[in-house]
Design an enzyme around this catalytic site. Structure first.
Site, PDB file in Angstrom:
ATOM      1  N   ALA A  77       0.837  -1.202   0.000  1.00 39.89           N
ATOM      2  CA  ALA A  77       0.000   0.000   0.000  1.00 39.89           C
ATOM      3  C   ALA A  77       0.871   1.251   0.000  1.00 39.89           C
ATOM      4  CB  ALA A  77      -0.899  -0.003   1.227  1.00 39.89           C
ATOM      5  N   ASP A  78       0.322   2.356  -0.546  1.00 38.99           N
ATOM      6  CA  ASP A  78       0.998   3.638  -0.377  1.00 38.99           C
ATOM      7  C   ASP A  78       0.127   4.499   0.541  1.00 38.99           C
ATOM      8  OD1 ASP A  78      -1.075   4.707  -1.932  1.00 38.99           O
ATOM      9  OD2 ASP A  78       0.117   4.665  -3.767  1.00 38.99           O
ATOM     10  N   SER A  79       0.583   5.731   0.802  1.00 34.84           N
ATOM     11  CA  SER A  79      -0.119   6.551   1.792  1.00 34.84           C
ATOM     12  C   SER A  79      -1.580   6.810   1.388  1.00 34.84           C
ATOM     13  CB  SER A  79       0.626   7.867   1.987  1.00 34.84           C
ATOM     14  OG  SER A  79       0.727   8.541   0.752  1.00 34.84           O
ATOM     15  N   ASP A  87      -3.465   4.764  -0.390  1.00 35.17           N
ATOM     16  CA  ASP A  87      -4.223   3.528  -0.169  1.00 35.17           C
ATOM     17  C   ASP A  87      -4.693   3.461   1.274  1.00 35.17           C
ATOM     18  OD1 ASP A  87      -3.854   2.619  -2.780  1.00 35.17           O
ATOM     19  OD2 ASP A  87      -1.909   1.737  -2.287  1.00 35.17           O
TER      20      ASP A  87
END
Lengths: 419, 78
Positions: B35-37, B39
């Protein structure tokens, strides 16, 4: 001068999820237009469109083939179509695996006319009904027009120019023309170029219907509604999808033994300086655009064998035809001219790219696609081969694509067989 | 696994497109699940929706693993 050739092509259209299916259906005279299924259109004046078909359809589109499920959830459909068509084009060109030096010289120029309208519509309702805290964090970058180029560059590691044209219905043609120039100017050796659109949503259909641009009189016979040059034409039918080509510098393509479809030899651009939606009544902008493309190509009018017209099935069709006659001659110098919008509708920002690919395939297969529903040709069409109803085998060495957009923006591309 | 854990797992699988067996309580959203921020912002919104709970920004910043999310929800959901 650096020459630019096409070494890969990709399509997602209402007639197929790939190049060969679309092309076979187009040549067979099939129509991709039908009743709108994407949403309940019963309160709309226009209830028909050329939708990209669902995966379970005979020629349906499966987004899972080339687009991560996470990306699919975050972005508007035009981006999904664009990523898929770009992937097809790279696979076709044999360029899915490139070394770092090649990637640094490979870029993207894939645009859209409108961008993520369905998502803007949905999130606006969401904002209104549930408040700002419920707006998706992916709202902005999932709707932006340059995010096909962005997503494709990330997926394939393309570090060359990253560009996106926004010129309404001329987008696809401008994208290819601009990208060809980037290769010619030595900004890149490889460019993925094209356009995509997906605006078959309530506000998209309503907006174009209110602008009196859409056919609203043939909801009961959708496959007959897009009828360029026919006396009974009554507005365009909205389509959706994407077309992307791999453009490559000629020596670069030759050195790696690439399959070469055609050369991009001419690119013309102009403005009508007349009206926001109506074309100049004498087609002056269209004429200037075509003349520039021919001049750049170093070709005579009689060298053009096929014209894929803008021909949207509106009153503007005959204005364009008059302009083509002034450039190519009253009999179009022996060229055939058809509007494939009769079969797939108007793909707006995707149109110029998809239709340029049809020009490339006409050169590859020496056959020109038909203008469907052309039963009663309008005045001014005498002595012109508009390829009514059925495809036609003929010699095609060079082809011209016209694309004209709201705001009075015109683009013409000439592609030519490489000897 | 608790009902909360099952529902959290389902949301994570759906949003991040990851294999179900990777979504363990110890799994870090960023380091293990890709995940990224953004997400995480989206996941927090989905948890709020599913469990009718409000997750303030300062609490959301402390949710690093699937287990952190389950614990926050179990402690705070009405």
């Amino acid at each position: 001068m650096r020459r630019v050739v096409v070494t890969g092509i990709g399509l997602v259209t209402p007639l197929g999820a790939d190049v060969e299916t679309t092309w076979a259906n187009l040549l067979a005279g099939k129509s991709g237009i039908g009743p709108i299924t994407r949403f309940d259109a019963s309160d709309q004046k226009c209830q028909i469109a050329g939708e990209v078909k669902p995966a379970d359809h005979e020629w349906g589109f499966d987004p899972n083939k080339r687009v991560d499920t996470k990306v699919q959830r975050q972005v508007d459909p035009f981006i999904v179509y664009g990523i898929d068509a770009a992937g097809q084009a790279l696979e076709d060109a044999g360029l899915t695996e490139m070394d770092d030096a090649t990637k640094e010289r490979a870029g993207c120029s894939i645009g859209s006319g409108i961008g993520g309208l369905p998502g803007i519509e949905l999130e606006s309702v969401n904002l209104h009904e549930r408040g700002p805290g419920r707006v998706s964090p992916h709202f902005v970058h999932g709707r932006l027009i340059n995010l096909i180029s962005g997503q494709v560059s990330i997926k394939y590691g393309l570090m060359g120019p990253n560009h996106a044209v926004v010129t309404a219905c001329s987008t696809g043609a401008h994208s290819i023309g601009d990208a060809a120039r980037m290769i010619r100017d030595d900004d890149a050796d490889i460019m993925l170029a094209g356009g995509a659109e997906a605006t078959i949503c309530p506000i998209g259909i309503a907006g174009f219907a209110q602008a009196r641009a859409l056919n609203c009189s043939m909801n009961d016979r959708p496959t007959e509604a897009s009828r360029p040059y026919d006396k009974d034409r009554d507005g365009f039918v909205m389509g959706e999808g994407a077309g992307v080509v791999v453009l490559e510098e000629y020596e670069h393509a030759k050195a790696r033994g690439a399959k070469i479809y055609a050369e991009v030899v001419g690119y013309g651009l102009s403005g009508d300086a007349y009206h926001v939606t109506a074309p100049h009544p004498e087609g002056k902008g269209a004429e200037a655009s075509m003349r520039m493309a021919l001049k750049k190509a170093g070709l005579e009018a009689t060298d053009i064998d096929y014209v894929n017209a803008h021909g949207t099935s509106t009153m503007a069709d005959t204005i364009e035809l008059a302009a083509v006659k002034r450039v190519l001659g009253d009999d179009l110098g022996g060229a055939s001219m058809s509007s494939t919008k009769s079969a797939i509708g108007h793909l707006l920002g995707g149109a110029g790219a998809v239709e340029s690919i049809f020009c490339i395939l006409a050169i590859r297969d020496q056959i020109v696609p038909p203008t469907l529903n052309l039963h009663t040709p309008d005045d001014g069409t005498n002595g012109v081969d508009l390829v009514p109803l059925t495809a036609k085998k003929r010699e095609v060495k060079a082809a011209l694509n016209n694309s004209f957009g709201f705001g009075g923006t015109n683009a013409s591309l000439v592609v030519k067989k490489v000897d | 696994m608790s009902d909360t854990a099952d529902r959290v797992k389902k949301i994570v699988v759906e949003h991040l497109g990851v294999e179900e067996d990777k979504v363990t309580p110890d799994a870090s959203f960023i380091d293990d699940l890709g995940a990224d921020s953004l997400d995480i912002v989206e996941l927090v919104m989905a948890f709020e929706e599913e469990f009718g709970v409000e997750i303030p920004d300062d609490a959301a910043e402390k949710i690093n693993t699937v287990g952190d999310a389950i614990k926050f929800i179990d402690d705070n959901a009405g």
